[in-house]
Design a protein around this motif. Structure first.
Motif, short mmCIF file in Angstrom:
data_model
loop_
_atom_site.label_atom_id
_atom_site.label_comp_id
_atom_site.label_asym_id
_atom_site.label_seq_id
_atom_site.Cartn_x
_atom_site.Cartn_y
_atom_site.Cartn_z
N PHE A 41 14.79 -6.03 -3.29
CA PHE A 41 14.86 -4.87 -4.18
C PHE A 41 14.46 -5.32 -5.58
CE2 PHE A 41 17.70 -3.80 -0.78
CZ PHE A 41 17.62 -2.42 -0.65
N ILE A 42 13.85 -4.41 -6.33
CA ILE A 42 13.52 -4.67 -7.73
C ILE A 42 14.00 -3.47 -8.54
CG2 ILE A 42 11.67 -5.02 -9.41
CD1 ILE A 42 10.07 -6.35 -7.14
N SER A 43 14.75 -3.75 -9.58
CA SER A 43 15.29 -2.72 -10.46
C SER A 43 14.56 -2.77 -11.79
CB SER A 43 16.78 -2.98 -10.67
OG SER A 43 17.32 -2.05 -11.58
N THR A 44 14.08 -1.61 -12.24
CA THR A 44 13.39 -1.55 -13.53
C THR A 44 13.89 -0.35 -14.33
OG1 THR A 44 11.59 -0.14 -12.72
CG2 THR A 44 11.27 -2.52 -12.53
N LEU A 66 27.86 -6.44 -12.39
CA LEU A 66 26.91 -7.45 -11.92
C LEU A 66 27.61 -8.43 -10.97
CD1 LEU A 66 24.08 -8.64 -11.99
CD2 LEU A 66 24.79 -9.97 -13.98
N GLN A 67 28.86 -8.76 -11.26
CA GLN A 67 29.60 -9.66 -10.37
C GLN A 67 29.69 -9.06 -8.97
OE1 GLN A 67 29.53 -12.63 -11.75
NE2 GLN A 67 30.82 -13.14 -10.06
N ALA A 68 29.98 -7.76 -8.88
CA ALA A 68 30.07 -7.09 -7.57
C ALA A 68 28.72 -7.12 -6.86
CB ALA A 68 30.55 -5.66 -7.75
N ILE A 69 27.66 -6.93 -7.61
CA ILE A 69 26.32 -6.94 -7.03
C ILE A 69 25.95 -8.34 -6.56
CG2 ILE A 69 23.87 -6.79 -7.65
CD1 ILE A 69 24.57 -4.27 -9.26
N LYS A 70 26.25 -9.35 -7.35
CA LYS A 70 25.88 -10.72 -7.00
C LYS A 70 26.51 -11.18 -5.69
CE LYS A 70 24.59 -12.91 -11.32
NZ LYS A 70 24.93 -13.96 -12.29
N LEU A 73 24.12 -10.62 -2.92
CA LEU A 73 22.78 -11.20 -3.06
C LEU A 73 22.70 -12.66 -2.65
CD1 LEU A 73 21.87 -9.79 -6.58
CD2 LEU A 73 21.37 -8.79 -4.35
N GLU A 74 21.52 -13.04 -2.20
CA GLU A 74 21.23 -14.45 -1.99
C GLU A 74 20.60 -15.02 -3.26
OE1 GLU A 74 18.65 -14.45 1.42
OE2 GLU A 74 20.35 -14.45 2.81
N HIS A 75 19.94 -14.16 -4.04
CA HIS A 75 19.21 -14.61 -5.23
C HIS A 75 19.18 -13.49 -6.25
CE1 HIS A 75 16.16 -16.77 -7.49
NE2 HIS A 75 15.42 -15.69 -7.51
N PHE A 76 19.38 -13.82 -7.51
CA PHE A 76 19.32 -12.85 -8.60
C PHE A 76 18.52 -13.47 -9.73
CE2 PHE A 76 21.05 -11.33 -12.69
CZ PHE A 76 20.75 -9.98 -12.56
N GLU A 77 17.52 -12.76 -10.19
CA GLU A 77 16.65 -13.28 -11.24
C GLU A 77 16.33 -12.18 -12.25
OE1 GLU A 77 12.23 -15.24 -11.31
OE2 GLU A 77 13.49 -15.61 -9.57
N PRO A 78 17.05 -12.14 -13.37
CA PRO A 78 16.76 -11.10 -14.38
C PRO A 78 15.51 -11.46 -15.20
CG PRO A 78 18.51 -12.51 -15.15
CD PRO A 78 18.17 -12.98 -13.76
N HIS A 79 14.78 -10.45 -15.60
CA HIS A 79 13.60 -10.63 -16.44
C HIS A 79 13.59 -9.55 -17.51
CE1 HIS A 79 11.57 -13.48 -13.77
NE2 HIS A 79 12.06 -12.76 -12.78
N THR A 80 12.99 -9.86 -18.63
CA THR A 80 12.72 -8.87 -19.67
C THR A 80 11.21 -8.76 -19.75
OG1 THR A 80 14.72 -9.48 -20.84
CG2 THR A 80 13.07 -8.24 -22.08
#
Length: 88
Positions: A41-44, A66-70, A73-80
């Motif tokens: 999934f990708i969130s924008t 975010l803790q609940a979401i993590k 997940l196997e992987h979380f990578e935030p970007h700006t």
């Protein structure tokens, strides 16, 4: 995304989005689902400023949700990201 947890993730994302709109009523977001990779999934979403993004990411609501979401997940990578081009 941990396999089989896709629906849980979508619900957790919606919960975070609702909490975000409580603090930022003009906030908008889109959760995209990869058809070829079912657990990707990708969130924008656009923000008014870099400062607003930083404020949101540092908020208690964001950190808690975010803790609940993590946990899903196997992987979380935030970007700006900055817009480079657009059509329409």
């Amino acid at each position: 995304m941990k396999p089989g947890r896709e629906n849980d993730f979508v619900q957790a994302w919606r919960d975070l989005a609702r909490k975000t709109q409580e603090d930022y009523p003009a906030a908008k977001g889109v959760l995209m689902h990869d058809r070829d990779v079912p657990n990707r999934f990708i969130s924008t979403g656009p923000w008014e400023s870099l400062e607003q993004i930083e404020q949101w990411r540092g908020s208690e609501n964001f950190q808690h949700n975010l803790q609940a979401i993590k946990e899903l997940l196997e992987h979380f990578e935030p970007h700006t990201l900055d817009e480079a081009a657009t059509i329409g």
